[in-house]
Design a protein around this motif. Sequence first.
Motif, mmCIF file in Angstrom:
data_model
loop_
_atom_site.group_PDB
_atom_site.id
_atom_site.type_symbol
_atom_site.label_atom_id
_atom_site.label_comp_id
_atom_site.label_asym_id
_atom_site.label_seq_id
_atom_site.Cartn_x
_atom_site.Cartn_y
_atom_site.Cartn_z
ATOM 1 N N GLY A 1 0.997 -1.036 0.020
ATOM 2 C CA GLY A 1 -0.019 0.163 0.247
ATOM 3 C C GLY A 1 1.279 1.304 0.118
ATOM 4 N N SER A 2 0.452 2.229 0.692
ATOM 5 C CA SER A 2 0.966 3.316 0.901
ATOM 6 C C SER A 2 2.172 3.487 1.413
ATOM 7 C CB SER A 2 0.083 4.678 1.894
ATOM 8 O OG SER A 2 0.982 5.922 1.593
ATOM 9 N N TRP A 3 2.960 2.369 2.636
ATOM 10 C CA TRP A 3 4.526 2.917 2.900
ATOM 11 C C TRP A 3 5.195 1.721 1.816
ATOM 12 C CZ3 TRP A 3 5.059 5.160 7.476
ATOM 13 C CH2 TRP A 3 4.286 5.376 8.246
ATOM 14 N N GLY A 4 4.638 1.177 0.957
ATOM 15 C CA GLY A 4 5.601 0.733 0.055
ATOM 16 C C GLY A 4 5.641 0.637 -0.832
ATOM 17 N N GLU A 5 4.695 2.380 -0.870
ATOM 18 C CA GLU A 5 4.956 3.159 -1.896
ATOM 19 C C GLU A 5 6.143 4.144 -1.565
ATOM 20 O OE1 GLU A 5 2.670 6.617 -4.226
ATOM 21 O OE2 GLU A 5 0.900 4.962 -3.064
ATOM 22 N N ALA A 6 5.690 4.661 -0.268
ATOM 23 C CA ALA A 6 6.478 5.288 0.472
ATOM 24 C C ALA A 6 8.287 5.590 0.330
ATOM 25 C CB ALA A 6 6.146 5.786 1.684
ATOM 26 N N ALA A 7 8.304 4.188 0.667
ATOM 27 C CA ALA A 7 9.334 3.360 0.734
ATOM 28 C C ALA A 7 10.317 3.672 -0.911
ATOM 29 C CB ALA A 7 9.443 2.429 0.862
ATOM 30 N N PHE A 8 9.273 2.880 -1.842
ATOM 31 C CA PHE A 8 9.902 2.442 -3.519
ATOM 32 C C PHE A 8 10.697 4.059 -3.694
ATOM 33 C CE2 PHE A 8 9.202 2.740 -7.560
ATOM 34 C CZ PHE A 8 10.646 1.873 -8.169
ATOM 35 N N ARG A 102 -3.622 10.437 -7.863
ATOM 36 C CA ARG A 102 -3.377 9.707 -5.982
ATOM 37 C C ARG A 102 -4.596 9.681 -5.700
ATOM 38 N NH1 ARG A 102 -1.919 6.390 -3.202
ATOM 39 N NH2 ARG A 102 -0.397 7.141 -1.520
ATOM 40 N N LEU A 103 -4.852 11.627 -5.539
ATOM 41 C CA LEU A 103 -6.472 11.709 -4.808
ATOM 42 C C LEU A 103 -7.684 11.277 -4.718
ATOM 43 C CD1 LEU A 103 -7.017 15.578 -5.140
ATOM 44 C CD2 LEU A 103 -6.160 14.288 -2.876
ATOM 45 N N PHE A 104 -7.541 10.374 -5.764
ATOM 46 C CA PHE A 104 -8.674 10.009 -6.563
ATOM 47 C C PHE A 104 -7.861 8.108 -5.754
ATOM 48 C CE2 PHE A 104 -10.254 5.829 -8.513
ATOM 49 C CZ PHE A 104 -11.608 6.549 -8.086
ATOM 50 N N THR A 105 -7.081 8.312 -5.827
ATOM 51 C CA THR A 105 -6.702 6.381 -4.458
ATOM 52 C C THR A 105 -6.818 6.863 -3.288
ATOM 53 O OG1 THR A 105 -4.441 7.162 -4.939
ATOM 54 C CG2 THR A 105 -5.201 5.225 -6.940
ATOM 55 N N VAL A 106 -6.406 7.952 -2.342
ATOM 56 C CA VAL A 106 -6.507 8.548 -1.453
ATOM 57 C C VAL A 106 -7.941 7.903 -0.850
ATOM 58 C CG1 VAL A 106 -6.212 9.767 0.681
ATOM 59 C CG2 VAL A 106 -4.171 9.560 -1.064
ATOM 60 N N HIS A 108 -9.806 6.360 -2.218
ATOM 61 C CA HIS A 108 -11.085 5.068 -2.319
ATOM 62 C C HIS A 108 -9.604 4.042 -1.806
ATOM 63 C CE1 HIS A 108 -13.682 6.025 -4.440
ATOM 64 N NE2 HIS A 108 -13.247 7.233 -5.198
ATOM 65 N N VAL A 109 -8.940 4.124 -1.577
ATOM 66 C CA VAL A 109 -8.542 2.848 -0.848
ATOM 67 C C VAL A 109 -7.769 3.275 0.625
ATOM 68 C CG1 VAL A 109 -5.859 1.740 -1.161
ATOM 69 C CG2 VAL A 109 -6.935 1.998 -3.444
ATOM 70 N N LEU A 110 -7.626 4.186 0.629
ATOM 71 C CA LEU A 110 -7.341 4.938 2.335
ATOM 72 C C LEU A 110 -7.971 4.939 2.949
ATOM 73 C CD1 LEU A 110 -3.410 5.816 1.847
ATOM 74 C CD2 LEU A 110 -3.919 3.782 2.429
ATOM 75 N N GLU A 111 -9.230 5.483 1.954
ATOM 76 C CA GLU A 111 -10.290 6.365 2.954
ATOM 77 C C GLU A 111 -10.380 7.351 3.691
ATOM 78 O OE1 GLU A 111 -11.413 2.820 6.076
ATOM 79 O OE2 GLU A 111 -11.406 1.469 4.638
ATOM 80 N N GLY A 112 -9.850 8.201 2.473
ATOM 81 C CA GLY A 112 -9.721 9.271 2.767
ATOM 82 C C GLY A 112 -8.917 9.681 4.108
ATOM 83 N N ASP A 113 -7.997 9.550 4.268
ATOM 84 C CA ASP A 113 -6.378 9.904 5.627
ATOM 85 C C ASP A 113 -6.754 11.278 4.339
ATOM 86 O OD1 ASP A 113 -3.542 10.411 6.062
ATOM 87 O OD2 ASP A 113 -4.234 8.332 6.761
ATOM 88 N N VAL A 114 -6.518 12.161 6.064
ATOM 89 C CA VAL A 114 -7.479 13.445 6.218
ATOM 90 C C VAL A 114 -5.718 13.843 5.620
ATOM 91 C CG1 VAL A 114 -6.877 15.166 7.262
ATOM 92 C CG2 VAL A 114 -8.258 13.513 7.630
ATOM 93 N N VAL A 115 -3.968 13.172 6.632
ATOM 94 C CA VAL A 115 -3.274 13.317 6.133
ATOM 95 C C VAL A 115 -2.740 13.417 4.384
ATOM 96 C CG1 VAL A 115 -0.606 13.433 6.780
ATOM 97 C CG2 VAL A 115 -2.181 13.522 8.496
#
Length: 144
Positions: A1-8, A102-106, A108-115
């Motif tokens: 997910g988001s953590w793997g993307e950030a690491a990459f 990226r906003l679209f995925t946030v 739908h996938v991250l359920e609108g994580d505010v940060v």
Amino acid sequence: GSWGEAAFITAQCSMILVLFWSYSSGLSLRPRFTGMAAMLVAASLILLVELPGPVVGFIGLTPAGLFLAARVPQVLLNHRQGHTGQLAFATYALQFAGGCARLFTVLHVLEGDVVCLIQHGSSVLLNLAIVAQIVKYRKVTKVV
């Protein structure tokens, strides 16, 4: 997910930074690699400790703050000069489109994580501002 993307992305940016340092003449590499190693150690230590939620949120908003510090002066400079110089439309249009995706995925996938919404929302708005300036000032920019 988001953590793997950030690491990459961190690995990619680190490689670009090392290449930049390697091909730039006159740079002392020792302090730069020492600083990079120190940041790696600090990041590893942070991962070992359970940080309070507000601290995690602050750390998560740091990229948005850095992005604002980079883009707002450019938007203001473009406005003051009345042209965009050598800024490329394609670069900012693609950054805008990528930010929208990226906003679209946030949402739908991250359920609108505010940060994440703040991070990518600020990116989208500022890239849109620069795209709009490139379009608005295109005739004057051609002359400059």
